[in-house]
Every structure is written in C-alpha cells, then in structure tokens.
Design an enzyme around this catalytic site. Structure first.
Site, PDB file in Angstrom:
ATOM      1  N   ASP A  36       0.813  -1.213   0.000  1.00 29.34           N
ATOM      2  CA  ASP A  36       0.000   0.000   0.000  1.00 29.34           C
ATOM      3  C   ASP A  36       0.851   1.270   0.000  1.00 29.34           C
ATOM      4  O   ASP A  36       2.058   1.229   0.225  1.00 29.34           O
ATOM      5  CB  ASP A  36      -0.889   0.016   1.249  1.00 29.34           C
ATOM      6  CG  ASP A  36      -2.106  -0.876   1.077  1.00 29.34           C
ATOM      7  OD1 ASP A  36      -2.401  -1.265  -0.061  1.00 29.34           O
ATOM      8  OD2 ASP A  36      -2.760  -1.175   2.087  1.00 29.34           O
ATOM      9  N   LYS A  58      -3.247   3.898  -2.878  1.00 32.50           N
ATOM     10  CA  LYS A  58      -4.021   5.037  -3.357  1.00 32.50           C
ATOM     11  C   LYS A  58      -3.102   6.248  -3.327  1.00 32.50           C
ATOM     12  O   LYS A  58      -2.387   6.462  -2.362  1.00 32.50           O
ATOM     13  CB  LYS A  58      -5.181   5.259  -2.400  1.00 32.50           C
ATOM     14  CG  LYS A  58      -6.202   6.255  -2.861  1.00 32.50           C
ATOM     15  CD  LYS A  58      -7.384   6.207  -1.913  1.00 32.50           C
ATOM     16  CE  LYS A  58      -7.658   7.564  -1.350  1.00 32.50           C
ATOM     17  NZ  LYS A  58      -8.795   7.638  -0.467  1.00 32.50           N
ATOM     18  N   MET A 171      -7.663   9.511   9.517  1.00 23.84           N
ATOM     19  CA  MET A 171      -8.420   9.900   8.320  1.00 23.84           C
ATOM     20  C   MET A 171      -9.396  11.037   8.630  1.00 23.84           C
ATOM     21  O   MET A 171     -10.532  11.029   8.136  1.00 23.84           O
ATOM     22  CB  MET A 171      -9.171   8.683   7.754  1.00 23.84           C
ATOM     23  CG  MET A 171      -8.223   7.594   7.287  1.00 23.84           C
ATOM     24  SD  MET A 171      -9.043   6.065   6.833  1.00 23.84           S
ATOM     25  CE  MET A 171      -9.324   5.314   8.425  1.00 23.84           C
TER      26      MET A 171
HETATM   27  C1  LIG Z   1      -6.458   3.613   6.186  1.00 22.86           C
HETATM   28  S1  LIG Z   1      -5.805   4.208   7.707  1.00 22.86           S
HETATM   29  C2  LIG Z   1      -4.692   2.889   8.048  1.00 22.86           C
HETATM   30  C3  LIG Z   1      -4.213   2.867   9.471  1.00 22.86           C
HETATM   31  C4  LIG Z   1      -3.210   1.749   9.720  1.00 22.86           C
HETATM   32  N1  LIG Z   1      -3.812   0.461   9.544  1.00 22.86           N
HETATM   33  C5  LIG Z   1      -2.563   1.835  11.101  1.00 22.86           C
HETATM   34  O1  LIG Z   1      -2.763   0.962  11.937  1.00 22.86           O
HETATM   35  O2  LIG Z   1      -1.787   2.784  11.295  1.00 22.86           O
HETATM   36  C6  LIG Z   1      -4.749   5.485   7.123  1.00 22.86           C
HETATM   37  C7  LIG Z   1      -4.654   6.635   8.121  1.00 22.86           C
HETATM   38  O3  LIG Z   1      -3.757   6.305   9.178  1.00 22.86           O
HETATM   39  C8  LIG Z   1      -3.097   7.472   9.613  1.00 22.86           C
HETATM   40  N2  LIG Z   1      -1.657   7.306   9.400  1.00 22.86           N
HETATM   41  C9  LIG Z   1      -1.030   6.221   8.938  1.00 22.86           C
HETATM   42  N3  LIG Z   1       0.313   6.374   8.936  1.00 22.86           N
HETATM   43  C10 LIG Z   1       0.532   7.609   9.426  1.00 22.86           C
HETATM   44  C11 LIG Z   1       1.704   8.374   9.705  1.00 22.86           C
HETATM   45  N4  LIG Z   1       2.927   7.874   9.480  1.00 22.86           N
HETATM   46  N5  LIG Z   1       1.558   9.613  10.215  1.00 22.86           N
HETATM   47  C12 LIG Z   1       0.343  10.111  10.490  1.00 22.86           C
HETATM   48  N6  LIG Z   1      -0.807   9.447  10.246  1.00 22.86           N
HETATM   49  C13 LIG Z   1      -0.716   8.202   9.736  1.00 22.86           C
HETATM   50  C14 LIG Z   1      -3.660   8.635   8.809  1.00 22.86           C
HETATM   51  O4  LIG Z   1      -4.760   9.172   9.513  1.00 22.86           O
HETATM   52  C15 LIG Z   1      -4.109   7.920   7.550  1.00 22.86           C
HETATM   53  O5  LIG Z   1      -5.090   8.661   6.863  1.00 22.86           O
END
Ligand SMILES: C[S@@+](CC[C@H](N)C(=O)[O-])C[C@H]1O[C@@H](n2cnc3c(N)ncnc32)[C@H](O)[C@@H]1O
Length: 260
Positions: A36, A58, A171
């Site tokens: 991803d 995406k 998100m």
């Molecule tokens: C579809 S969700 C997936 C979350 C993922 N499964 C997790 O446990 O971190 C994606 C969201 O996670 C958050 N996110 C993921 N990685 C991030 C990072 N390195 N810094 C800040 N937000 C992050 C953001 O809000 C992003 O829009």
C-alpha cells in the site's frame, strides 16, 4: 510450487525500523508482495530478488486498484505463484481491511496467516512524545476514523468528545472543521490538540494548539494527510524527544506507485 498462502502483514507506521521480526520473515519468504501507499518502500529491500512487487495503494485520491481487484489479485497470485504477502501500513486490523482480505482468500481455501503491525494510532503519538494514557491525566483512549464508509463524520467522535479520554482520529483531516465544532459544543475550545503528518518519518510535520486555534495552525503549517489528530490533556503532557531525531539517520521513504 508452494502451497497457496496469504499472509497479511503490518508494515508499521513509516519508520522502516518499526517492523516486527515476524513481518520481515514473511516478506523474505514472499513470492508476491502487494503493498500500500503508506508502506515504507525500504521494507521491500527484504524481499527475495525473484519476488513480484505490486503497488496497489491510493495516491492523490486515485486508486491503483479497487478492493475487489486486490482481492482477486491475491487469490490469482496465491494459486499461481504460492506465498502472497499483503503488506499494509500500520496494523492491518486497524482501519486496514486486513480481515476482509483474509476472509476472501479463505473462501478459496487458501491458507492464511496474520502478522500484526505497529499501528500509527499509538506509535505516531508515542514517537512524538505524546503518551495516550498518563497517571492523573488520562485513563483511556479512543481510536476513531474521522470519515466513515459513507463519507460522514463518525458519530463516535461526538461520544468521545463527551468523555475524559484521549481521542485519536485517523483519516480526519478533511473533517477537521466538523471535529472542532463537535469539541467546541462540549465546551472544549481550550482542550489541547496535536496534528502529526507523516509521523515517524523524516517528512514529519507537526501542529500543536487548542481546539479553537488548530484550524489556523493547520493552514499556516500546510498540514494535510496522512495525519493523525490527537485531542486531550495528554498533548500538553508530552515528553520532549527532539534529541532523538537529531541522532536518527534513517532513510524514510513512502512508496512510489509502481503500476503493472
Ligand atoms: C487507512 S488508515 C490505516 C491505518 C493503519 N492500519 C494503522 O494501523 O496505522 C490510514 C490513516 O492512518 C493514519 N496514518 C497512517 N500512517 C501515518 C503516519 N505515518 N503519520 C500520520 N498518520 C498516519 C492517517 O490518519 C491515515 O489517513
């Protein structure tokens, strides 16, 4: 050929060192890796040179593949090539659709395994010094999606705003105004809030303020997705870890799209 198998693997929040040994072992043994956008491409260095690497994330609002296509690709590659690793950002079971992919593969009698990952929901605040719970300050935390499947603000945010818990919203950047309104209507205009974009990586950007000031800060600092929103008194109870970053010399790259 190997037995067809799917392993859903958590890639951690961005820093390539925030990965489990079990995840590395799975990546090494993969015949195909579907990864991803929030996966650090440095992790693909662990893959065998014969492994097929497919970007299915995406980018700028555009999907390389829809979920149905990804499910079909997993099954087709597992049956044809053997071990498929589905590498997903953070923990695949936290807003990651990891369970759906495992269920789909199981319907085709494909062997499945799951390797949990370090979720951005706890690791990003921690890496930037914010403890989600702290004695005398916060006894619990909520992790909520800002945007539901129907593109609305999750109703759980209003419930969380009534509590004394720390609130972590994923998100949520496009819903920031609505989130601010919800907390303001609970009399929490002065509650501390932090927004961390690209947390745990060298591209990190941070904005800290209160519910009443955060929208201006976001505009000034040009903060956008992927970001985590943390609301609660724990934001002011943060530990200064700035020295840790000066010493860190890690290469942090999010993945670049590689289309088939
Ligand atoms: C579809 S969700 C997936 C979350 C993922 N499964 C997790 O446990 O971190 C994606 C969201 O996670 C958050 N996110 C993921 N990685 C991030 C990072 N390195 N810094 C800040 N937000 C992050 C953001 O809000 C992003 O829009």
């Amino acid at each position: 050929m190997e037995t067809p198998k799917l392993t859903v693997v958590g890639a951690g929040p961005g820093d390539p060192d925030l990965i489990t040994l079990k995840a590395v072992k799975a990546i090494k043994s993969a015949d195909v890796i579907l990864y991803d956008a929030l996966v650090n491409v440095k992790l693909l260095d662990y893959a065998s040179e014969n492994a097929e690497l497919i970007f299915v994330g995406k980018r700028v609002g555009c999907y390389a593949f829809h979920q149905d296509q990804i499910n079909e690709m997993i099954v087709e590659r597992a049956l044809r090539c053997g071990h498929v690793v589905r590498l997903k950002g953070g923990d695949p079971f936290i807003f990651g659709r990891g369970a759906e992919e495992l269920e789909y593969a199981k319907d085709y009698a494909i062997e499945v395994a799951m390797v949990p990952g370090i979720s951005s929901s706890s690791a990003v605040p921690a890496y930037h010094g914010i403890p989600l719970t702290k004695r005398n300050i916060s006894e619990s935390f909520w992790v909520i999606t800002g945007t539901t499947k129907s593109h609305e603000l999750s109703k759980d945010i209003a419930l969380a705003a009534k509590s004394t818990a720390s609130v972590v919203i994923l998100m949520g950047m496009k819903k920031l105004s609505e989130i601010v309104q919800v907390f303001s209507s609970e009399g929490k205009s002065e509650t501390p809030i932090a927004i961390i974009q690209n947390g745990t990586t060298s591209q990190k950007k941070i904005g800290i303020g209160t519910i009443s000031t955060i929208e201006t800060i976001v505009e000034e600092k040009q903060l956008s997705s992927p970001a985590i929103i943390i609301i609660g008194e724990v934001v002011n109870a943060r530990v200064d870890l700035s020295g840790m970053y000066e010493k860190a010399n890690n290469v942090n790259r999010f993945s670049e799209p590689v289309f088939l």
